[in-house]
Design a protein around this motif. Sequence first.
Motif, PDB file in Angstrom:
ATOM      1  N   TYR A 360      10.916  22.715  16.946  1.00  0.00           N
ATOM      2  CA  TYR A 360       9.879  22.064  17.740  1.00  0.00           C
ATOM      3  C   TYR A 360       9.976  20.543  17.684  1.00  0.00           C
ATOM      4  O   TYR A 360       9.386  19.858  18.512  1.00  0.00           O
ATOM      5  N   LYS A 361      10.689  20.039  16.714  1.00  0.00           N
ATOM      6  CA  LYS A 361      10.861  18.589  16.562  1.00  0.00           C
ATOM      7  C   LYS A 361      12.356  18.328  16.344  1.00  0.00           C
ATOM      8  O   LYS A 361      12.821  18.194  15.205  1.00  0.00           O
ATOM      9  N   PRO A 362      13.115  18.271  17.420  1.00  0.00           N
ATOM     10  CA  PRO A 362      14.580  18.223  17.317  1.00  0.00           C
ATOM     11  C   PRO A 362      15.129  17.088  16.463  1.00  0.00           C
ATOM     12  O   PRO A 362      16.197  17.235  15.852  1.00  0.00           O
ATOM     13  N   ASP A 363      14.416  15.958  16.391  1.00  0.00           N
ATOM     14  CA  ASP A 363      14.960  14.848  15.614  1.00  0.00           C
ATOM     15  C   ASP A 363      14.816  15.047  14.105  1.00  0.00           C
ATOM     16  O   ASP A 363      15.189  14.172  13.319  1.00  0.00           O
ATOM     17  N   ASP A 364      14.316  16.214  13.682  1.00  0.00           N
ATOM     18  CA  ASP A 364      14.290  16.532  12.257  1.00  0.00           C
ATOM     19  C   ASP A 364      15.676  16.905  11.732  1.00  0.00           C
ATOM     20  O   ASP A 364      15.865  17.064  10.519  1.00  0.00           O
ATOM     21  N   ALA A 365      16.635  17.069  12.639  1.00  0.00           N
ATOM     22  CA  ALA A 365      18.000  17.417  12.241  1.00  0.00           C
ATOM     23  C   ALA A 365      18.982  16.760  13.202  1.00  0.00           C
ATOM     24  O   ALA A 365      18.647  16.498  14.360  1.00  0.00           O
ATOM     25  N   PRO A 366      20.205  16.479  12.745  1.00  0.00           N
ATOM     26  CA  PRO A 366      21.224  15.955  13.655  1.00  0.00           C
ATOM     27  C   PRO A 366      21.500  16.946  14.790  1.00  0.00           C
ATOM     28  O   PRO A 366      21.148  18.128  14.704  1.00  0.00           O
ATOM     29  N   ALA A 367      22.129  16.480  15.829  1.00  0.00           N
ATOM     30  CA  ALA A 367      22.429  17.323  16.986  1.00  0.00           C
ATOM     31  C   ALA A 367      23.172  18.587  16.564  1.00  0.00           C
ATOM     32  O   ALA A 367      24.082  18.542  15.728  1.00  0.00           O
ATOM     33  N   SER A 368      22.752  19.718  17.129  1.00  0.00           N
ATOM     34  CA  SER A 368      23.366  21.033  16.886  1.00  0.00           C
ATOM     35  C   SER A 368      23.172  21.534  15.456  1.00  0.00           C
ATOM     36  O   SER A 368      23.807  22.511  15.048  1.00  0.00           O
ATOM     37  N   CYS A 369      22.296  20.879  14.696  1.00  0.00           N
ATOM     38  CA  CYS A 369      22.008  21.304  13.319  1.00  0.00           C
ATOM     39  C   CYS A 369      20.547  21.726  13.203  1.00  0.00           C
ATOM     40  O   CYS A 369      19.755  21.529  14.124  1.00  0.00           O
ATOM     41  N   GLU A 370      20.184  22.303  12.064  1.00  0.00           N
ATOM     42  CA  GLU A 370      18.801  22.704  11.814  1.00  0.00           C
ATOM     43  C   GLU A 370      18.406  22.377  10.379  1.00  0.00           C
ATOM     44  O   GLU A 370      19.250  22.377   9.473  1.00  0.00           O
ATOM     45  N   ASN A 371      17.117  22.085  10.198  1.00  0.00           N
ATOM     46  CA  ASN A 371      16.594  21.841   8.847  1.00  0.00           C
ATOM     47  C   ASN A 371      15.878  23.095   8.362  1.00  0.00           C
ATOM     48  O   ASN A 371      14.858  23.487   8.890  1.00  0.00           O
ATOM     49  N   TRP A 372      16.431  23.736   7.373  1.00  0.00           N
ATOM     50  CA  TRP A 372      15.884  24.991   6.872  1.00  0.00           C
ATOM     51  C   TRP A 372      15.061  24.758   5.606  1.00  0.00           C
ATOM     52  O   TRP A 372      15.557  24.233   4.609  1.00  0.00           O
ATOM     53  N   PHE A 373      13.814  25.188   5.681  1.00  0.00           N
ATOM     54  CA  PHE A 373      12.904  25.225   4.530  1.00  0.00           C
ATOM     55  C   PHE A 373      12.876  26.691   4.108  1.00  0.00           C
ATOM     56  O   PHE A 373      12.304  27.533   4.799  1.00  0.00           O
ATOM     57  N   VAL A 374      13.547  27.010   3.015  1.00  0.00           N
ATOM     58  CA  VAL A 374      13.734  28.405   2.595  1.00  0.00           C
ATOM     59  C   VAL A 374      12.934  28.632   1.314  1.00  0.00           C
ATOM     60  O   VAL A 374      13.226  28.038   0.274  1.00  0.00           O
ATOM     61  N   MET A 375      11.934  29.497   1.384  1.00  0.00           N
ATOM     62  CA  MET A 375      11.016  29.665   0.256  1.00  0.00           C
ATOM     63  C   MET A 375      10.864  31.133  -0.133  1.00  0.00           C
ATOM     64  O   MET A 375      10.841  32.012   0.729  1.00  0.00           O
ATOM     65  N   ILE A 376      10.766  31.370  -1.433  1.00  0.00           N
ATOM     66  CA  ILE A 376      10.381  32.685  -1.933  1.00  0.00           C
ATOM     67  C   ILE A 376       9.218  32.504  -2.902  1.00  0.00           C
ATOM     68  O   ILE A 376       9.048  31.447  -3.508  1.00  0.00           O
ATOM     69  N   ASN A 377       8.405  33.540  -3.030  1.00  0.00           N
ATOM     70  CA  ASN A 377       7.311  33.520  -3.995  1.00  0.00           C
ATOM     71  C   ASN A 377       7.865  33.832  -5.376  1.00  0.00           C
ATOM     72  O   ASN A 377       8.675  34.753  -5.545  1.00  0.00           O
ATOM     73  N   VAL A 378       7.426  33.058  -6.356  1.00  0.00           N
ATOM     74  CA  VAL A 378       7.888  33.241  -7.732  1.00  0.00           C
ATOM     75  C   VAL A 378       6.688  33.120  -8.668  1.00  0.00           C
ATOM     76  O   VAL A 378       5.628  32.624  -8.276  1.00  0.00           O
ATOM     77  N   PRO A 379       6.836  33.548  -9.917  1.00  0.00           N
ATOM     78  CA  PRO A 379       5.712  33.426 -10.849  1.00  0.00           C
ATOM     79  C   PRO A 379       5.436  31.981 -11.228  1.00  0.00           C
ATOM     80  O   PRO A 379       6.286  31.099 -11.064  1.00  0.00           O
ATOM     81  N   ALA A 380       4.249  31.750 -11.730  1.00  0.00           N
ATOM     82  CA  ALA A 380       3.922  30.442 -12.280  1.00  0.00           C
ATOM     83  C   ALA A 380       4.818  30.168 -13.482  1.00  0.00           C
ATOM     84  O   ALA A 380       5.369  31.088 -14.100  1.00  0.00           O
ATOM     85  N   ASN A 381       4.970  28.911 -13.806  1.00  0.00           N
ATOM     86  CA  ASN A 381       5.852  28.504 -14.896  1.00  0.00           C
ATOM     87  C   ASN A 381       5.192  28.732 -16.251  1.00  0.00           C
ATOM     88  O   ASN A 381       4.215  28.067 -16.602  1.00  0.00           O
ATOM     89  N   VAL A 382       5.733  29.692 -17.001  1.00  0.00           N
ATOM     90  CA  VAL A 382       5.247  29.932 -18.364  1.00  0.00           C
ATOM     91  C   VAL A 382       6.402  29.825 -19.355  1.00  0.00           C
ATOM     92  O   VAL A 382       6.418  30.487 -20.390  1.00  0.00           O
ATOM     93  N   GLY A 383       7.389  28.987 -18.993  1.00  0.00           N
ATOM     94  CA  GLY A 383       8.505  28.744 -19.897  1.00  0.00           C
ATOM     95  C   GLY A 383       9.746  29.565 -19.634  1.00  0.00           C
ATOM     96  O   GLY A 383      10.614  29.679 -20.514  1.00  0.00           O
TER      97      GLY A 383
END
Length: 495
Positions: A360-383
């Motif tokens: 939706y905002k093409p200038d977030d990436a160079p031409a013909s490229c994409e900016n990927w925000f890749v997320m998974i749910n993980v547990p809270a940090n307990v060490g």
Amino acid sequence: MAKALIIGSGIAGIATAIRLAVQGYQVEVFEANSYPGGKLSEFEQDGFRFDAGPSLFTMPQYVDELFVLAGRNPKEFFSYQKLDKVCQYFYEDGTRLNAFADAELFAREVNNVTGEPVASVKKYLTNSATIYNITNHVFLEQSLHRLKTFLSRDTARSVLGLPGIDAFRTMHKANEGYFKDDRLVQFYDRYATYNGSNPYAAPATLNVIPHLEQHYGAYFPIGGMYSITGSLVKLAESLGVIFNYNSKVDEIMLDARKATGLKVGEKNINGDIIISNMDVWFTYQRLLKAHPKLFPRKILGQERSSSALIFYWGISRSFPELDLHNIFFSTDYKAEFDHIWKDKNIFHDPTIYLNISSKYKPDDAPASCENWFVMINVPANVGQEWDTLVATARENILKKLTRILGDDIESLILSETILDPRQIESKTSSYQGSLYGTSSNSRFAAFLRHANKSSKIKNLYFCGGSVHPGGGIPLCLLSAKIVSGWIADDFPQTS
């Protein structure tokens, strides 16, 4: 003129500053980072721009309301477009489901893809709306810790409607009761992750969440998610709010049991009103550490929400089959949540959320490229051994995306940044890296969060995702509304 000091410039802190400035208070904000926004921030790397945190925008009226309160036309300062398709879902069996914003269109899509009757989807959405109508005006828009809340007619109606919020079975059990197709049950179970909870433990009351997305819609802010932060900071500054960056608060100063100011480095800054937008756990443990007898021990000991592991990838080609929001489901959702909540580690086949703002905002990436925000749910940090967990998760994510999309994703990565629970905690002062404060994995946990005002320390207030009414942009904005209303009653301004 009473002076308000706000700790932290997360979205709730900024919104509180705006509301208090409009009400006539003198407001200063103290932010430890060099930038505002908290989790709602951005960064650029190798020609790619990434929104660092929240990527789904719903309930835009709560942002617009701030401009209206200040006597401004929201459209002149902040704009957004409604999404026709909220999200695209990929299942390992090859199923692809488009979550259309239009309820009728979505119900037909579900019927075509899964065979579930259109009527079943509509019945489910009606139930979601019912829960919202019962809970919204009382439990979300007002404090549960003020007598005046419980003396209103709205509260009486909500109390009478409490059986309708479905608090005595889990989200998963409720969803199984509505649908026969496991894929659709999994689809609706996922909404538990919107506040960092477990659908196999969280009450079915949380099935209110689909209503917010389906009825009110999902949007893309023109300029990206960070434009929410940027536009609100500009509004606040135009109202006279002073933002102090690189200004880590070390202590909330008390005189007996009254908050009187902040200690920032070598400076003591006096104020009449103190509002913490910092995670409530760190507010007590770091800023009030000299006063352990004033700690709300039970609340601070509550189970934390889940965290996130995020890979920000600059990708060297575009994928027309992908949309702004994409979900790649795990084959075994129960096992995935058991790993997060019971084993405190990461399942080998995690559900992947992929956001691509350059759609939706093409200038977030160079031409013909994409900016990927890749997320998974993980547990809270307990060490945990996060370096090992991150490396293994990265490998599994790449294998899954490569298999489903039919291309070697690792070979396409031009740029990479990683954010795990340790950095989330250090950058945003979120205890254990939890995204939403406490979890909602018990029957009434969502209604038992820390109050927006201290019951033990006079003139100390709280806003943000770790306190009532909860995490996520809409609820954080509502916390600002609640706390500013409470302050207005406690410190009436005279014109």
